[in-house]
Design a protein around this motif. Sequence first.
Motif, PDB file in Angstrom:
ATOM      1  N   GLU A  42      -0.066  -5.601  23.156  1.00 18.32           N
ATOM      2  CA  GLU A  42      -0.407  -6.373  21.602  1.00 18.32           C
ATOM      3  C   GLU A  42      -1.701  -7.373  21.947  1.00 18.32           C
ATOM      4  O   GLU A  42      -2.594  -7.143  20.962  1.00 18.32           O
ATOM      5  CB  GLU A  42       0.579  -7.160  21.355  1.00 18.32           C
ATOM      6  N   LEU A  43      -1.922  -8.038  23.172  1.00 17.67           N
ATOM      7  CA  LEU A  43      -2.846  -8.838  23.339  1.00 17.67           C
ATOM      8  C   LEU A  43      -4.069  -8.106  23.578  1.00 17.67           C
ATOM      9  O   LEU A  43      -5.190  -8.652  22.859  1.00 17.67           O
ATOM     10  CB  LEU A  43      -2.848  -9.586  24.562  1.00 17.67           C
ATOM     11  N   GLN A  44      -4.188  -6.729  24.003  1.00 23.93           N
ATOM     12  CA  GLN A  44      -5.408  -5.982  24.201  1.00 23.93           C
ATOM     13  C   GLN A  44      -5.646  -5.486  22.781  1.00 23.93           C
ATOM     14  O   GLN A  44      -6.946  -5.126  22.590  1.00 23.93           O
ATOM     15  CB  GLN A  44      -4.796  -4.709  25.045  1.00 23.93           C
ATOM     16  N   LYS A  45      -4.836  -5.395  21.665  1.00 25.83           N
ATOM     17  CA  LYS A  45      -5.183  -5.124  20.318  1.00 25.83           C
ATOM     18  C   LYS A  45      -5.834  -6.248  19.723  1.00 25.83           C
ATOM     19  O   LYS A  45      -6.448  -6.317  18.269  1.00 25.83           O
ATOM     20  CB  LYS A  45      -4.063  -4.799  19.695  1.00 25.83           C
ATOM     21  N   GLY A  46      -6.002  -7.354  20.431  1.00 25.40           N
ATOM     22  CA  GLY A  46      -6.771  -8.675  19.681  1.00 25.40           C
ATOM     23  C   GLY A  46      -5.497  -9.648  19.067  1.00 25.40           C
ATOM     24  O   GLY A  46      -5.895 -10.676  18.138  1.00 25.40           O
ATOM     25  N   ARG A  47      -4.311  -9.408  19.370  1.00 23.93           N
ATOM     26  CA  ARG A  47      -3.215 -10.234  18.506  1.00 23.93           C
ATOM     27  C   ARG A  47      -2.840 -11.132  19.685  1.00 23.93           C
ATOM     28  O   ARG A  47      -3.324 -11.463  20.529  1.00 23.93           O
ATOM     29  CB  ARG A  47      -2.022  -9.370  18.473  1.00 23.93           C
ATOM     30  N   GLN A  48      -2.007 -12.254  19.057  1.00 28.71           N
ATOM     31  CA  GLN A  48      -1.686 -13.508  19.668  1.00 28.71           C
ATOM     32  C   GLN A  48      -0.312 -13.434  19.890  1.00 28.71           C
ATOM     33  O   GLN A  48       0.667 -12.790  19.053  1.00 28.71           O
ATOM     34  CB  GLN A  48      -1.984 -14.866  18.731  1.00 28.71           C
ATOM     35  N   VAL A  49       0.094 -14.248  20.772  1.00 27.03           N
ATOM     36  CA  VAL A  49       1.739 -14.214  21.014  1.00 27.03           C
ATOM     37  C   VAL A  49       2.250 -15.765  20.893  1.00 27.03           C
ATOM     38  O   VAL A  49       1.804 -16.485  21.659  1.00 27.03           O
ATOM     39  CB  VAL A  49       2.053 -13.536  22.549  1.00 27.03           C
ATOM     40  N   TYR A  50       3.516 -15.759  20.218  1.00 24.61           N
ATOM     41  CA  TYR A  50       4.348 -17.305  20.500  1.00 24.61           C
ATOM     42  C   TYR A  50       5.441 -17.135  21.564  1.00 24.61           C
ATOM     43  O   TYR A  50       5.992 -15.946  21.406  1.00 24.61           O
ATOM     44  CB  TYR A  50       5.031 -17.557  19.097  1.00 24.61           C
ATOM     45  N   VAL A  51       5.584 -17.989  22.389  1.00 24.45           N
ATOM     46  CA  VAL A  51       6.785 -17.777  23.377  1.00 24.45           C
ATOM     47  C   VAL A  51       7.459 -19.205  23.189  1.00 24.45           C
ATOM     48  O   VAL A  51       6.786 -20.188  23.242  1.00 24.45           O
ATOM     49  CB  VAL A  51       6.526 -17.755  24.608  1.00 24.45           C
TER      50      VAL A  51
END
Length: 689
Positions: A466-475
């Motif tokens: 997902e990060l490689q697609k340019g998205r961001q992540v909440y944890v």
Amino acid sequence: MYLAGVGPKKAEMLRNEVNIASYEDLLYYFPYKYIDRSRFYKVSEINGNMPYIQLKGRIVLFDIVGEFRTKRLIAKFTDGTGTIDLVWFQGLKFITDKYKTNTEYIIFGKPTEFGRSFNIVHPDIDSIEDIQQVANGLTPFYNTTERMKKSFLHSRAIQNLQFALLSSINWTLPETLPDYILKQLQMLPLSEAMRNIHFPQSVDLLNKAKLRLKFDELFFIQLNILLTARVRQQKLKGLVFTKVGDCFNTFYKDYLPFELTNAQKRVVREIRADVGSGRQMNRLLQGDVGSGKTLVALLSMLLAIDNGYQACMMAPTEILAQQHYVTLLEFLKDMPIRVAILTGSTKKKERNELLPAIANGEIQILVGTHALIEGTVVFKSLGLAIIDEQHRFGVEQRSKLWIKNKLVPHILIMSATPIPRTLAMTLYGDLDVSVIDELPPGRKPIKTLHRYDNKKAELYAFLRQELQKGRQVYVVYPLIEESEKLDYKNLEHGFEVFTEAFPEYTVCMVHGKMKPKEKETQMQRFVSGEAHILVATTVIEVGVNVPNASVMVIESAERFGLSQLHQLRGRVGRGAEQSYCILVSSYKLSNETRKRLEIMVNSNDGFEIAEADLRLRGHGDLEGTQQSGDGLYLKIASLAADGQIMQYARNLAEQILDKDPNLETPENKLLRERLTTLFSKKMSWGLIS
């Protein structure tokens, strides 16, 4: 205090621990379960699966074993078919003084397997003469606290007090329902219901007693809500917004970011009808996270401005107020409407400039936290007050908005926490309810997955994609008061783990102990896209809008309630891309927790989830149920289980008020008296939305 078996010390304990101060309080302190004591078992029949047993026999020997902390009293008890140990850890002298060997007693308690034999710890003991009272069918059990137990006010003691009270009062309690209702519903009289709730003569009579007392409780709540709502409609004139003018029309034609959904259009029509009707609007707007409530709120505010009034929007936190402020500015772009924000951290210089501009009407829309209700904030003409996530505010706080105007402003309450129907009927039964039940076009439903924490490698691989697609992540990590230190350690450890696992990406962290400025800086790094992964506690539960964030990872998901999980999930899925919510839990889960996580995986519908939450946890634990200033303290009814009784009670209350709006007829005199008794202690916050 003067009831046999109480006295000053126990009276004080009952008052402090469980709020019992009068005979009426005691009568309305209902059992939480019943056990059938009509049967006597033999010692030879005891096995490890029995919850409670009753025996008849003799104590043949008392023996004190151990010393200091391990000191205990053991009595050998036999009924001729075998022997069992009775064990006490407290009140040893009291027991040996009160009970004698070789005298027949009735023993009641829970058998515990101990090696190859059984024992009963702290059993109830009664003399054989009391057989009619104690071994007489269904026995009530009452909730007690640890402090009460130490003062010998255990369930059995409460049972004895109830027995003493019911034996001493002349057996007709004043009726609370008129004859015509009792006949129509074929209900037990109150005296009979009360006797059978504490000492049921049969299962059938117990069920009838429960029905009568549940109906009583729900009926008077509904009657009070409906009566209050009608009084308000009669007495409170509303500001009349006569026109839909330039601001509304220009925005609708030239600035609307996307076509409104049918649900949004319907709600705007309902609001327009309210504000043009001449009565004060009091509307609850419910809609799932991301359903477009803010846009509806803005359209309502533009109606107020078109009619020469100001509007304000109150949010529970600075982060959320700031977010609303930015969103409104983005929506309005270069329209000539002055929007301002006022929060606790607004600088003195800015505040000094803002206050006169609010007072002379230059500022048309004011967004803020509860700073809006301070006495120094004076509006020229406040026409509409919007309150977001209003269960976070006490009713007393909200009521202060009312006195900002000669005529009460219209009130629109917004909630992204879906409220189950039965709960809404009770907490907001006097409000009109609008629901936005469609997502804006282009939004894809969020996919929710459950993963165990021993399979982190697979999770990290997915996040990297997902990060490689340019998205961001909440944890998100849980933060619970009782384990706050431990939780902060877990959060910091999590931050280190994600920093190591994703060295090529920027990880930032946000939690409640940070200074507001620091928190804001870190949040902005994520919002701007500079940081790719945000590790946080639940401070991000409400109101952070990052359309590029497509994954929400919830660590230790088993420690969150359903509505909180649903709120957190709503932080993603705000763009057109497919979004994911990953619930990470340990492998060992209770059945209830497993059910909770399954509901999240299978449903995106906030209302379905709220109903399930109510069924699983009961109304007392649900977020916001104590919001109304006086709370919702049901003694016997359950909003989760008694929805049908509630609906019936409400329908009957409506029929009665249609015929007799002020409960003035002789047959309804009793209802008015009962309402006064029940609700006079509490200020009628119902008049304050």
